[in-house]
Design a protein around this motif. Structure first.
Motif, PDB file in Angstrom:
ATOM      1  N   PRO A  22       0.810  -1.215   0.000  1.00  0.00           N
ATOM      2  CA  PRO A  22       0.000   0.000   0.000  1.00  0.00           C
ATOM      3  C   PRO A  22       0.843   1.263   0.000  1.00  0.00           C
ATOM      4  CG  PRO A  22      -0.851  -1.600   1.575  1.00  0.00           C
ATOM      5  CD  PRO A  22       0.462  -2.124   1.085  1.00  0.00           C
ATOM      6  N   GLU A  36      -0.608   0.566  12.985  1.00  0.00           N
ATOM      7  CA  GLU A  36      -2.043   0.780  13.173  1.00  0.00           C
ATOM      8  C   GLU A  36      -2.607   0.037  14.383  1.00  0.00           C
ATOM      9  OE1 GLU A  36      -3.917   2.764  11.535  1.00  0.00           O
ATOM     10  OE2 GLU A  36      -2.946   3.190   9.627  1.00  0.00           O
ATOM     11  N   ARG A  68     -12.663  -6.583  17.239  1.00  0.00           N
ATOM     12  CA  ARG A  68     -12.120  -5.856  16.087  1.00  0.00           C
ATOM     13  C   ARG A  68     -10.910  -5.014  16.469  1.00  0.00           C
ATOM     14  NH1 ARG A  68     -13.255  -8.968  12.894  1.00  0.00           N
ATOM     15  NH2 ARG A  68     -12.496  -7.508  11.332  1.00  0.00           N
ATOM     16  N   GLY A 121      -7.736  -6.336  16.407  1.00  0.00           N
ATOM     17  CA  GLY A 121      -6.593  -6.812  15.631  1.00  0.00           C
ATOM     18  C   GLY A 121      -5.861  -7.973  16.261  1.00  0.00           C
ATOM     19  N   GLN A 147     -16.450   0.540  14.999  1.00  0.00           N
ATOM     20  CA  GLN A 147     -16.593   0.901  13.593  1.00  0.00           C
ATOM     21  C   GLN A 147     -16.167   2.340  13.317  1.00  0.00           C
ATOM     22  OE1 GLN A 147     -17.163  -1.360  11.374  1.00  0.00           O
ATOM     23  NE2 GLN A 147     -17.515  -2.943  12.942  1.00  0.00           N
ATOM     24  N   PRO A 154      -8.520   3.156  10.057  1.00  0.00           N
ATOM     25  CA  PRO A 154      -7.142   2.808   9.677  1.00  0.00           C
ATOM     26  C   PRO A 154      -6.792   3.424   8.333  1.00  0.00           C
ATOM     27  CG  PRO A 154      -8.616   0.920   9.385  1.00  0.00           C
ATOM     28  CD  PRO A 154      -9.415   1.978  10.085  1.00  0.00           C
ATOM     29  N   SER A 155      -5.520   3.746   8.163  1.00  0.00           N
ATOM     30  CA  SER A 155      -5.093   4.419   6.941  1.00  0.00           C
ATOM     31  C   SER A 155      -5.049   3.469   5.753  1.00  0.00           C
ATOM     32  CB  SER A 155      -3.706   5.051   7.149  1.00  0.00           C
ATOM     33  OG  SER A 155      -2.757   4.042   7.469  1.00  0.00           O
ATOM     34  N   TRP A 156      -4.982   2.157   6.000  1.00  0.00           N
ATOM     35  CA  TRP A 156      -4.996   1.182   4.913  1.00  0.00           C
ATOM     36  C   TRP A 156      -5.476  -0.153   5.459  1.00  0.00           C
ATOM     37  CZ3 TRP A 156      -1.348  -3.011   4.692  1.00  0.00           C
ATOM     38  CH2 TRP A 156      -0.386  -2.984   5.697  1.00  0.00           C
ATOM     39  N   VAL A 157      -5.887  -1.019   4.573  1.00  0.00           N
ATOM     40  CA  VAL A 157      -6.482  -2.291   4.969  1.00  0.00           C
ATOM     41  C   VAL A 157      -5.421  -3.384   4.961  1.00  0.00           C
ATOM     42  CG1 VAL A 157      -8.198  -4.056   4.408  1.00  0.00           C
ATOM     43  CG2 VAL A 157      -8.736  -1.634   4.079  1.00  0.00           C
ATOM     44  N   LEU A 158      -5.188  -3.976   6.122  1.00  0.00           N
ATOM     45  CA  LEU A 158      -4.307  -5.123   6.256  1.00  0.00           C
ATOM     46  C   LEU A 158      -5.186  -6.304   6.647  1.00  0.00           C
ATOM     47  CD1 LEU A 158      -0.923  -5.144   8.222  1.00  0.00           C
ATOM     48  CD2 LEU A 158      -2.323  -7.150   7.872  1.00  0.00           C
ATOM     49  N   ASP A 159      -5.346  -7.234   5.717  1.00  0.00           N
ATOM     50  CA  ASP A 159      -6.253  -8.349   5.977  1.00  0.00           C
ATOM     51  C   ASP A 159      -5.647  -9.646   5.449  1.00  0.00           C
ATOM     52  OD1 ASP A 159      -6.449  -8.019   3.261  1.00  0.00           O
ATOM     53  OD2 ASP A 159      -8.530  -7.353   3.258  1.00  0.00           O
ATOM     54  N   TRP A 196      -4.266  -9.569   1.872  1.00  0.00           N
ATOM     55  CA  TRP A 196      -2.973  -8.877   1.782  1.00  0.00           C
ATOM     56  C   TRP A 196      -1.853  -9.796   2.241  1.00  0.00           C
ATOM     57  CZ3 TRP A 196       1.220  -7.378   4.648  1.00  0.00           C
ATOM     58  CH2 TRP A 196       2.011  -6.347   4.134  1.00  0.00           C
TER      59      TRP A 196
END
Length: 570
Positions: free
Chosen positions: A169, A204, A263, A265, A380, A384-389, A392
């Motif tokens: 990202p 994050e 949620r 992490g 909710q 986060p500034s980007w999605v780490l899942d 990824w």
């Protein structure tokens, strides 16, 4: 030497050796030795007496069934049977190995001498015992390693380096990398680049215990922010990556992820440690009974797995089976659906995640805690500034970057003469000295802090011990002169009023009096006996220091006459 197929049979089956099936009046052992000789070195292995083959697609090993063994063995040998024509002349026919014969061959102890024993399976090349080189693909000294699946990373040029902006990202620092080769699956990053990447990767996550630490002049001076929980996460990632660096018989600490909300992490952090090394993630649901937990451990041990992750555990974590798993160099269990026992080398790493879960003292001694805290009332609302899942993490290039960063930490640590954790003032847990000195040393060397530090009992860590200390504070406040005594009802009432030991406190309140159930009375009584002991009803107790002052907490008498006492021990 057995005959080799020729003529029409060779055209059909290839140039393979022929092994006659055992006749009804013939012992099986000769057939077993013949099959074993031809299959030796052909990619068939064992875990104790369980026969296994590698699964290249799933990047793991699996038990081979008698039916599968019949067809798999035909890659290297064909079986035949001698028949006679109407004139009594013998002739050979190709015949599949009957399932009954295959089953007896696989269970034969004589087959084991031809099969190397696998201790652990690595889905990607990891560090070898020296900590400076990567394990070669294939079987080496008890370890089976699959080759790294390079894929086709984007943005790679023939120049000596290129940025990662096409593979990760936006926002990641521009770390440089060397060209990719089959001989070198990971990038040769410096220590600074590796630390920079890992800090960016973990930025994050809401680790709960940040603090500012002053650096020495030798480290450049100034103040840096460190988190004990972040250091533990780096230790978890290194524990998976550096498995082969741990000598046989050394114990490995487990990892417990806990948070104040869903949620946060927790599971994702466990996946960050597991997925790059195993090319996937498999979570387990918590088993309430010891028998079911043992079955899960037995199955993973037979498969050569190097981790177990119990995901989203609720309530209290305490299990003799898991405690034994953490401190047993060898594991003995029972093969599922069979009466046969097995014994294999234990190379397992344990991960547990859960919200507000509590841990027993034995588990707390064997595990490091990662504590997360979310400030938002509604999870909710987090942005986060980007999605780490998972998707990824499953990208080969992203896994390569994570493993490259871990390799960069270890490579620099080895080049600097491997400073141990004790050289940074850390104290490894008793029974985990080698693991703690190596993993703790690498984490501290990289500047992430002390992963072996005990968590603050007021905010996390050993929940049972924290509850005992809160109970002690309450009882100490009731001391008149130098001593106070309490009945079991007094103590259980305090536990109810103060919200202590909630995972075991069962009973009913009537007219302001809380009465526990017989089951709870027994469980709570056993727990208190560990912290307030007596011998044959005589006063003994244990010494505790609270606010700089020593107290003796113990019991006297037995049964209905039992009394808990707290007294000044100065």
């Amino acid at each position: 030497m057995h005959e080799v197929l020729t003529g029409e049979l060779a055209n059909r089956y290839g140039l393979l050796p022929i092994v006659p099936l055992p006749r009804e009046d013939e012992a099986l052992i000769g057939f077993v030795h013949s099959i074993g000789t031809h299959l030796q070195g052909k990619g068939i292995y064992r875990r104790d007496y369980v026969v296994l083959i590698p699964d290249e697609e799933k990047r793991r090993i699996r038990t081979i069934t008698p039916a599968a063994f019949c067809s798999w063995s035909q890659r290297y040998v064909v079986t035949s049977k001698l028949k006679h024509d109407r004139n009594g002349q013998p002739y050979t026919v190709i015949k599949d190995m009957p399932r009954e014969v295959a089953s007896r061959v696989l269970e034969s102890p004589d087959l084991q001498q031809f099969l190397p024993e696998i201790e652990v399976v690595h889905a990607v090349p990891l560090l070898g015992a020296d900590g400076s080189s990567l394990l070669e693909p294939g079987f080496t000294n008890g370890v089976y390693t699959f080759a790294f699946d390079h894929g086709q990373p984007a943005g790679v040029t023939g120049d000596k380096s290129a940025s990662l902006r096409n593979e990760v990202p936006l926002g990641m620092p521009p770390i440089r990398k060397t060209p990719i080769s089959r001989e070198m699956p990971y990038y040769e990053w410096t220590l600074e680049e590796s630390v920079q990447f890992l800090r960016w990767l973990l930025r994050e996550f809401p680790f709960s215990d940040w603090r500012e630490v002053e650096q020495s002049d030798n480290d450049g001076g100034g103040v840096i922010r460190q988190s004990r929980s972040q250091a533990v996460q780096v230790a978890a990632m290194l524990s998976m990556f550096c498995m082969a660096m741990m000598p046989r018989g050394s114990n490995r600490m487990g990892f417990v992820y806990t948070a104040n909300s869903q949620r946060s992490g927790k599971s994702l952090l466990a996946k960050l440690a597991i997925t790059p090394v195993t090319s996937g993630f498999k979570g387990q649901s918590w088993k309430a009974s010891e028998e079911e937990l043992s079955k899960v451990i037995d199955a993973e041990m037979i498969a050569g797995s190097n981790y177990i992750c119990f995901d989203n555990v609720r309530g209290h974590i305490g299990s003799p089976a898991l405690e034994s798993l953490m401190t047993s160099p060898n594991w003995t269990g029972r093969i599922l659906k069979e009466s046969q026992m097995f014994e294999v080398k234990n190379r397992m790493n344990l991960f547990i995640t859960g919200n507000d879960c509590t841990v027993s003292p034995d588990m707390a001694h064997r595990c490091l805690m990662v504590e997360l805290h979310i400030n938002e009332g509604n999870v909710q609302d987090r942005m986060p500034s980007w999605v780490l899942d998972d998707s990824w993490l499953l990208e080969k290039e992203n896994s390569r970057c994570i493993l490259s960063a871990l390799w960069g930490l270890v490579r620099s640590w080895v080049q600097d003469d491997k400073p141990m954790a004790s050289s940074y003032g850390s104290k490894p847990r008793l029974g985990f000295e080698h693991w703690g000195n190596v993993i703790g040393g690498i984490v501290a060397y990289a500047g992430f802090g002390d992963c072996l530090e005990q968590p603050d009992l007021d905010s996390g860590g050993n929940s049972e011990e924290r509850n005992v200390h809160e109970l002690l504070d309450y009882l100490i406040a009731r001391i008149t002169h130098t001593r106070a005594e309490f009945t079991f009802q007094d103590v259980s009432q305090v536990c109810f009023d103060e919200g202590l030991f909630e995972w075991m406190l069962e009973g009913k309140e009537y007219d302001g009096v809380y009465t526990v159930t017989p089951k709870c009375r027994s469980a709570l009584g056993r727990l208190l006996t560990r912290y307030a002991p007596s011998i044959d009803g005589n006063k003994v107790g244990r010494r505790y220091v609270r606010d700089g002052k020593a107290y003796l907490f113990g019991t006297r008498c037995k049964g209905r006459h039992r009394r808990y006492f707290i007294e000044d021990a100065q």
